[in-house]
Scaffold this motif. Structure first.
Motif, PDB file in Angstrom:
ATOM      1  N   MET A 113       0.868  -1.172   0.000  1.00 44.17           N
ATOM      2  CA  MET A 113       0.000   0.000   0.000  1.00 44.17           C
ATOM      3  C   MET A 113       0.905   1.222   0.000  1.00 44.17           C
ATOM      4  O   MET A 113       1.821   1.322   0.810  1.00 44.17           O
ATOM      5  N   GLY A 114       0.644   2.148  -0.913  1.00 40.72           N
ATOM      6  CA  GLY A 114       1.497   3.311  -1.031  1.00 40.72           C
ATOM      7  C   GLY A 114       0.761   4.607  -0.771  1.00 40.72           C
ATOM      8  O   GLY A 114      -0.467   4.683  -0.870  1.00 40.72           O
ATOM      9  N   CYS A 115       1.549   5.617  -0.440  1.00 39.76           N
ATOM     10  CA  CYS A 115       0.973   6.945  -0.256  1.00 39.76           C
ATOM     11  C   CYS A 115       2.043   8.003  -0.513  1.00 39.76           C
ATOM     12  O   CYS A 115       3.233   7.748  -0.413  1.00 39.76           O
ATOM     13  N   LYS A 116       1.565   9.177  -0.897  1.00 36.68           N
ATOM     14  CA  LYS A 116       2.409  10.370  -0.936  1.00 36.68           C
ATOM     15  C   LYS A 116       2.039  11.160   0.301  1.00 36.68           C
ATOM     16  O   LYS A 116       0.858  11.239   0.664  1.00 36.68           O
ATOM     17  N   GLU A 117       3.050  11.729   0.973  1.00 34.48           N
ATOM     18  CA  GLU A 117       2.727  12.488   2.172  1.00 34.48           C
ATOM     19  C   GLU A 117       3.787  13.547   2.447  1.00 34.48           C
ATOM     20  O   GLU A 117       4.911  13.456   1.976  1.00 34.48           O
ATOM     21  N   PHE A 118       3.371  14.560   3.200  1.00 32.35           N
ATOM     22  CA  PHE A 118       4.285  15.568   3.725  1.00 32.35           C
ATOM     23  C   PHE A 118       3.762  15.991   5.084  1.00 32.35           C
ATOM     24  O   PHE A 118       2.597  15.765   5.419  1.00 32.35           O
ATOM     25  N   LEU A 119       4.660  16.584   5.875  1.00 34.65           N
ATOM     26  CA  LEU A 119       4.284  17.022   7.216  1.00 34.65           C
ATOM     27  C   LEU A 119       4.519  18.517   7.356  1.00 34.65           C
ATOM     28  O   LEU A 119       5.499  19.051   6.825  1.00 34.65           O
ATOM     29  N   VAL A 120       3.611  19.154   8.078  1.00 32.49           N
ATOM     30  CA  VAL A 120       3.690  20.585   8.327  1.00 32.49           C
ATOM     31  C   VAL A 120       3.168  20.849   9.737  1.00 32.49           C
ATOM     32  O   VAL A 120       2.315  20.107  10.229  1.00 32.49           O
ATOM     33  N   GLN A 121       3.724  21.856  10.390  1.00 32.67           N
ATOM     34  CA  GLN A 121       3.205  22.264  11.687  1.00 32.67           C
ATOM     35  C   GLN A 121       2.262  23.442  11.479  1.00 32.67           C
ATOM     36  O   GLN A 121       2.572  24.373  10.736  1.00 32.67           O
TER      37      GLN A 121
END
Length: 139
Positions: A113-121
């Motif tokens: 299972m794949g995903c694109k992701e990024f994190l931000v505060q």
């Protein structure tokens, strides 16, 4: 409207700044608010959150000192259909991205299972992980 069975409520330092982030930059909609309580209920696709400005004199929910960054030790995964649009809005606004866009794959039995992701505060320090699913791959 269907209510999610778990809806996080974020204590925030400044409701106006938080709404500028969540509504103007990210694309959440204000479903309802109580301006007298400095509270808003927000929704983006199927994601629901509540935000309320900290009342330093009457904080009956407080379990500890509220200082930046709030939410230490947790991140909130927000599954969206438009991750590129959100990412680009943040980048175009010169908003600091905590972890840049990445692709990840996780094994579940015989499927990847794949995903694109990024994190931000957010302006209060809450760590948000925006994620969009990719097509699964058979092993």
């Amino acid at each position: 409207m269907d209510w999610n069975q778990m809806i996080p409520e974020f204590d925030v330092f400044d409701l106006k700044k938080s709404l500028e982030f969540y509504v103007d930059l990210i694309g959440f909609k204000v479903i309802y608010d109580r301006q007298e309580d400095k509270f808003a209920f927000l929704q983006l696709e199927n994601v629901q959150i509540m935000v309320q400005e900290i009342d330093k004199e009457n904080n009956k929910w407080g379990t500890g000192e509220l200082k930046y960054p709030l939410g230490v030790g947790i991140n909130f995964q927000i599954d969206v259909n438009n991750i590129e649009e959100i990412y680009n809005k943040l980048k175009n606004a010169n908003y600091n991205i905590f972890v840049d866009m990445e692709e990840h794959w996780y094994r579940k039995d015989n499927v990847l299972m794949g995903c694109k992701e990024f994190l931000v505060q957010d302006p209060n320090g809450y760590l948000l992980r925006f994620s969009q699913d990719l097509e699964e791959k058979e092993l």
